[in-house]
Design a protein around this motif. Sequence first.
Motif, short mmCIF file in Angstrom:
data_model
loop_
_atom_site.label_atom_id
_atom_site.label_comp_id
_atom_site.label_asym_id
_atom_site.label_seq_id
_atom_site.Cartn_x
_atom_site.Cartn_y
_atom_site.Cartn_z
N GLU A 6 -62.88 -30.36 76.16
CA GLU A 6 -63.60 -29.30 76.85
C GLU A 6 -63.24 -27.90 76.15
O GLU A 6 -62.11 -27.67 75.66
N ASN A 7 -64.20 -26.89 76.43
CA ASN A 7 -64.08 -25.61 75.53
C ASN A 7 -63.15 -24.76 76.53
O ASN A 7 -63.75 -24.00 77.35
N SER A 8 -62.04 -24.87 76.44
CA SER A 8 -61.16 -23.99 77.61
C SER A 8 -60.19 -22.98 76.95
O SER A 8 -60.06 -22.95 75.57
N TRP A 9 -59.74 -22.00 77.50
CA TRP A 9 -58.85 -21.12 76.84
C TRP A 9 -57.40 -21.95 76.70
O TRP A 9 -56.53 -21.45 76.18
N TYR A 10 -57.13 -23.02 77.53
CA TYR A 10 -56.03 -23.89 77.36
C TYR A 10 -56.08 -24.30 75.91
O TYR A 10 -55.01 -24.34 75.34
N MET A 11 -57.13 -24.60 75.30
CA MET A 11 -57.24 -25.07 73.97
C MET A 11 -57.67 -23.77 73.04
O MET A 11 -57.99 -24.28 71.73
N GLY A 12 -57.42 -22.69 73.33
CA GLY A 12 -57.92 -21.48 72.38
C GLY A 12 -59.13 -21.71 72.30
O GLY A 12 -59.88 -20.71 71.13
N ALA A 13 -60.20 -22.30 72.71
CA ALA A 13 -61.61 -22.45 72.50
C ALA A 13 -62.51 -21.08 72.96
O ALA A 13 -63.65 -21.31 72.61
N ASN A 14 -61.99 -20.35 73.89
CA ASN A 14 -62.83 -19.17 74.17
C ASN A 14 -62.88 -18.24 73.41
O ASN A 14 -63.76 -17.22 73.51
N ILE A 15 -62.22 -18.07 72.12
CA ILE A 15 -62.20 -16.91 71.43
C ILE A 15 -62.71 -17.41 70.04
O ILE A 15 -61.87 -18.44 69.38
N PRO A 16 -63.73 -16.75 69.36
CA PRO A 16 -64.23 -17.56 68.19
C PRO A 16 -63.20 -17.14 67.32
O PRO A 16 -62.57 -15.92 66.99
N GLY A 17 -63.15 -18.28 66.19
CA GLY A 17 -62.25 -18.23 65.22
C GLY A 17 -60.66 -18.43 65.57
O GLY A 17 -60.08 -18.71 64.62
N LYS A 18 -60.41 -18.67 66.91
CA LYS A 18 -59.14 -18.93 67.44
C LYS A 18 -58.79 -20.32 66.94
O LYS A 18 -59.67 -21.31 67.02
N VAL A 19 -57.74 -20.79 66.71
CA VAL A 19 -57.20 -22.24 66.11
C VAL A 19 -57.46 -22.94 67.40
O VAL A 19 -57.11 -22.39 68.61
N ARG A 20 -58.15 -24.11 67.44
CA ARG A 20 -58.19 -24.99 68.65
C ARG A 20 -57.22 -25.86 68.73
O ARG A 20 -56.94 -26.83 67.99
N GLU A 21 -56.43 -25.78 69.64
CA GLU A 21 -55.06 -26.55 69.82
C GLU A 21 -54.65 -26.34 71.21
O GLU A 21 -55.09 -25.45 71.73
N GLN A 22 -53.79 -27.42 71.93
CA GLN A 22 -53.38 -27.30 73.15
C GLN A 22 -52.48 -25.98 73.14
O GLN A 22 -51.23 -26.04 72.32
N LEU A 23 -52.48 -25.02 73.82
CA LEU A 23 -51.48 -23.86 74.17
C LEU A 23 -50.42 -24.11 75.22
O LEU A 23 -49.54 -23.32 75.19
N MET A 24 -50.69 -25.09 75.77
CA MET A 24 -49.76 -25.33 76.96
C MET A 24 -48.77 -26.72 76.75
O MET A 24 -49.36 -27.56 76.01
N TYR A 25 -47.59 -26.73 77.23
CA TYR A 25 -46.91 -27.81 77.29
C TYR A 25 -47.28 -28.72 78.44
O TYR A 25 -47.43 -28.18 79.64
N ILE A 26 -48.00 -29.62 78.38
CA ILE A 26 -48.51 -30.52 79.27
C ILE A 26 -47.94 -31.56 79.90
O ILE A 26 -48.40 -32.29 80.75
N GLY A 27 -46.41 -31.71 79.45
CA GLY A 27 -45.66 -32.75 79.96
C GLY A 27 -45.06 -32.70 81.51
O GLY A 27 -44.52 -33.28 82.00
N GLY A 28 -45.47 -31.35 81.93
CA GLY A 28 -45.07 -31.00 83.37
C GLY A 28 -43.81 -30.09 83.47
O GLY A 28 -43.04 -30.11 82.52
N ALA A 29 -43.78 -29.20 84.27
CA ALA A 29 -42.83 -28.06 84.41
C ALA A 29 -41.46 -28.99 84.54
O ALA A 29 -40.49 -28.23 84.18
N ASP A 30 -41.20 -30.02 85.31
CA ASP A 30 -40.15 -30.66 85.35
C ASP A 30 -39.65 -31.22 84.28
O ASP A 30 -38.29 -30.89 83.82
N ALA A 31 -40.35 -31.96 83.43
CA ALA A 31 -39.77 -32.37 82.16
C ALA A 31 -39.46 -31.25 80.98
O ALA A 31 -38.70 -31.44 80.59
N TYR A 32 -40.25 -30.18 81.46
CA TYR A 32 -40.10 -29.04 80.37
C TYR A 32 -38.61 -28.58 80.88
O TYR A 32 -37.79 -28.01 79.94
N SER A 33 -38.39 -28.26 81.96
CA SER A 33 -37.09 -27.76 82.25
C SER A 33 -35.74 -28.62 81.70
O SER A 33 -35.10 -28.30 81.17
N ALA A 34 -36.08 -30.04 81.97
CA ALA A 34 -35.13 -30.92 81.56
C ALA A 34 -34.94 -30.55 79.71
O ALA A 34 -33.92 -30.55 79.37
#
Length: 540
Positions: free
Chosen positions: A493-521
Amino acid sequence: MGNVTRDISNDFYTETLVIGGGFGGTYALHKFRQAGIPVKLVEAGIDFGGVWQWNRYPGARVDSEFPFYQLSIPEVYKTFNFKERFPSDVELRQYFQHMDKILNLKKDAIFNTIVEGVTWDGQWTCKTKDDRIITCKYLVLCTGSSYKKNFPPFRGLEKFSGTLIHSAGFPEAGIDASGKRVAVIGNGATGVQIIQELAKEDCSLTAYIRTPIIALPMQQRSVTTQEQESLKSFYNVLLKAARVSKTGFPYNSPAKTFSKTSDEEREALFEDLWGRGGFSFFLSNFLDFVVDKKVNECIYNFWAKKTRARVQDPVKRDIVAPLKQEHLFGVKRPSLEQNYYEAIDRPNVELVNLKKTPILEFTEEGIVSEELRKFDIIVLATGYDAMTGSLMDLQIKDKEGRPLQEKWKGGVETYLGLMVEGMPNMFMVYSPQAPTALSNGPSIIETQVDWIIDAIQKMKTEDIVMIEPQHRFAVQWGKDIQDMNAKTLYPLENSWYMGANIPGKVREQLMYIGGADAYSAAIHNALDGWKGFDLRRHEI
Ligand code: NA7
C-alpha cells in the motif's frame, strides 16, 4: 563593510535541550526535572500541545481513546477530567494548559522558537531562526511525526485566488464556510473529520478522494466526572498496562487464529469488535490480516457490508466503499469516523473520484480535474512529510559535518529508533524505526523518554560523557525492520508508514512493526551492557 555583531544576550547553555513541546517534549521536560538533570525546552508554536496546537480544523479530535491518551503523571491525571471518550483538539489544549499549571512547565520553556541549524563540536550547538545560540550536552528531539506539512506539487497551486489552507494551518478563529463553495482534498484521518463536520454546514462541499479511507465507527460518548473519579485509582495500572501492550492500547487480542475459526465465529467476533468502536475492530482483530491477503479480504468484506449499507447514493457508495477490495485493511492507517458515511451522502456534498479523474491543475478560480470546479475555499488535508520531515528541517549535521539529509539519502538509519550514528548524545522521541504511529502516542513516548533518562543516569554513574551507536548495530536495526516488513502486506500500500506519500522519498517501512512490547524489551536489552554503543569516559 565591518562585521555585524550578534546579540549574544539571549544565548545560553543548558545540560539538556528538548526540542518540541507536544506529549514527548512535555513528558521529557517533566521527567528530566524530576531526575534532577538541568533542562530547557524550545517550541516552534505559541504554547504546549504539539499537533494539538497546530490542528484547529473543524471537527479535529484524537483517534486514541480515553483514558489512554494522556500521560501517566498522577498529579496531572488526578486533577483533570476529560469530557469525551475521544477528546477534541480544544479539550487536548486544555489538558496541556492544565499540565503546565500543575507542573509549572513554562518556567523552563521558550516558545515561538524554531531551530534551524544543529552542529556538534564536543557539545551540541543549536541555532534558532531568530539568531540565538543554545548549546547543550544532551539533545532530545521531540519534533513529532506530523509536523512538516505536505503540499503536493499540484500544477498552478499558487494561482488560486481564494482561501487555500492546509489542515494544520487553520486560524484560531476558524473559517466561515457558510454559503461558500469548499473543496477538501484528501480523506485520511484529517480529511474524514473535516468532511463530516463541514458537510453539516450550509456550504457546498466537494471532496476529492484518491484512496478511499477504511474508516471505522468511533462510537463517541461522553465520559462523566463521576466515572473518571471512580476509575482514577486504577489509572496507574491501566496506563502501565498500555505501556507493556503491543500497541499501547491494552485491548483483548482474539485468542484463535483465523484458520481455526468457523464463519459463524468470525461473524460474531466482527460484530462484537464493531460494536465496541474505536480501534477494537483494527487492533483486536485476527492479527494475521497483516500477512495474509485472504484474512485481510474477509475483514474488508465485513467492513464494506456495514459501510455500504450506510450510503444511499450508489455512485458515492462505490467510491468510498467499493464492493471488491481495492485496498488492504489496516496496513495503511484506518481512521475513526462519527457520521462520515452519512455526511457524504448529503445533497450538498459532491465526491470526485481522483482515480478516474485526477487533478490536472489549479487555476485562479478552482480545481481542474475532468472539468473546472470553482471554489471559495480549498482545504488541503494532504497530510505530512511524516516521521522524518521534522527531523530534516532541524538541519542537523553529524560530528563530521554531514547533514542528516545526506546520511539518510538512501533510507533512514537509526539505532533502536532512538539515536543516530555520528550524532553523540542526541536522542529522538516518537521517531522513525520505533513503533510510533503503530502505537498509542503517550505510551510509546513514555517508554522512549524513560529509556533516555535511564541511559543518561547510567552514563553519569559510570562516568561516561558520550555515547553513540555503532555502525554495524544501526545497520542491523534497520535491516531487521525491513526484513520483517517484507514478509507483511505493508509494502503493497502507498502509505506514509512506507514514506510513499511524498514524491521522491525512499520507500521503506518507517515504523518498528514488531510491537511496542517487543520494542521496549529490545531497547532495554541494548542498554544493559551498552550493546551496540561506543562510549567515551571521563579522562582521569
Ligand atoms: P494522511 O493520512 O497522509 O492523508 C492524506 C490524504 O491526502 C490521503 O487521503 C491522500 O490520498 C491525500 N493526498 C495526498 N496527496 C495527494 C495528492 N497529490 N492528490 C490527491 N490526494 C492526495 O494525512 P492526515 O492528515 O489525514 O493524517 C495524518 C495523521 O494524523 C493520521 O494518520 C493520524 O496519525 C493523525 P492517498 O491516500 O495518498 O491516495
